[in-house]
Design an enzyme around this catalytic site. Structure first.
Site, PDB file in Angstrom:
ATOM      1  N   TYR A   1       2.631  -1.706  15.178  1.00 39.18           N
ATOM      2  CA  TYR A   1       2.613  -1.265  13.787  1.00 39.18           C
ATOM      3  C   TYR A   1       4.038  -1.171  13.238  1.00 39.18           C
ATOM      4  CZ  TYR A   1       1.741   1.837   9.785  1.00 39.18           C
ATOM      5  OH  TYR A   1       1.691   2.403   8.535  1.00 39.18           O
TER       6      TYR A   1
ATOM      7  N   ASP B   1     -10.671 -10.150   3.408  1.00 38.39           N
ATOM      8  CA  ASP B   1      -9.664  -9.950   4.445  1.00 38.39           C
ATOM      9  C   ASP B   1      -8.286 -10.194   3.855  1.00 38.39           C
ATOM     10  OD1 ASP B   1      -7.975 -10.099   6.641  1.00 38.39           O
ATOM     11  OD2 ASP B   1      -9.363 -11.276   7.850  1.00 38.39           O
TER      12      ASP B   1
END
Length: 270
Positions: A157, A63
């Site tokens: 985003y 991750d």
């Protein structure tokens, strides 16, 4: 092709597909030993492709927004290849909601910021000392033209990518004198796994010719075109480039939205 990275070690996150994969392949082709990192097992296939072609690559899953995973990634590069010269912090997500305000929750935003912004922060935090100790080098972060202004992505985003642009500026200042440069590449519309639904939809509707029509190149980008810019920023060819955000977008960000005729009527014909 020149081997600008012969004897160098590079880490690439988000390396299983798209821009990350294209960049990892290009680093290897130019002589780098590459540590590939992604959350999916596809990263092992990319490493295998490099090794089968005579390069040197090692793949890890994890991750990019988890500090333990990023710290382990840097340590693996050091132990396996003896140094670190480049960290390409490329992993990112959109968050799965289109608007980012009324269709999003704080949890949506937190996850996008964790991967897209905290991830690059962790890359800088854990790689800078290693890169300095290896004689200097570069950190390159994937931001986006969505980080410049509205219209190129959902709100969560876009905000995360605006943060990345500022991150490379502040990191470049805090790393003054270390020999570590920090820059961002800002892709425009590029065909990757992230944009696949849009590309597939346009093709299914017979509108693929409209992809990228808002930029002066009148087309979308290819991952290899972004990779070329990343390798420039990571190389000694960019030895005096630091704290910058390089848009690779076909010219999209050079203009505010406007309706544009097919050509300039005042331009002489050839």
């Amino acid at each position: 092709m020149s081997e600008r990275f012969s004897g160098k070690v590079a880490i690439v996150t988000g390396a299983a597909s798209g821009i990350g994969k294209a960049t990892a392949l290009r680093f290897a082709k130019e002589g780098a030993k590459v540590v590939l990192f992604d959350k999916t097992d596809g990263v092992h296939e990319v490493a295998g492709q490099i090794n089968q072609a005579g390069g040197q690559a090692y793949a890890m899953t994890g991750d990019a927004g988890d500090e333990g995973d990023v710290e382990a990634l840097v340590k693996e590069a050091l132990s396996r290849f003896g140094g670190l010269n480049v960290f390409f912090a490329n992993a990112g997500i959109t968050g799965g909601v289109r608007g980012g305000y009324f269709d999003a929750t704080p949890e949506h935003w937190a996850e996008v910021l964790r991967v897209n912004l905290i991830g690059p922060f962790l890359a800088v935090k854990h790689s800078a000392t290693a890169i300095e100790g290896s004689g200097g080098g570069a950190i390159v972060c994937t931001a986006s033209v969505a980080g410049l202004r509205s219209g190129a992505g959902p709100a969560q985003y876009s905000a995360s990518k605006a943060g990345v642009i500022n991150l490379v500026q502040t990191a470049a200042q805090q790393l003054a004198g270390t020999g570590v440069r920090v820059n961002a590449v800002l892709p425009g519309l590029t065909e990757t796994g992230m944009t696949k639904p849009m590309y597939d939809g346009a093709r299914a509707a017979g509108k693929s010719h409209m992809i990228g029509q808002l930029n002066p190149m009148l087309r979308g980008g290819e991952p290899e075109e972004i990779a070329a810019a990343v390798l420039f920023l990571a190389s000694e060819d960019a030895s005096y480039v630091n704290g910058q955000a390089l848009a690779v977008d076909g010219g999209l960000s050079s203009s505010h939205p406007t309706s544009r005729p097919p050509g300039d009527p005042n331009r002489p014909s050839s």
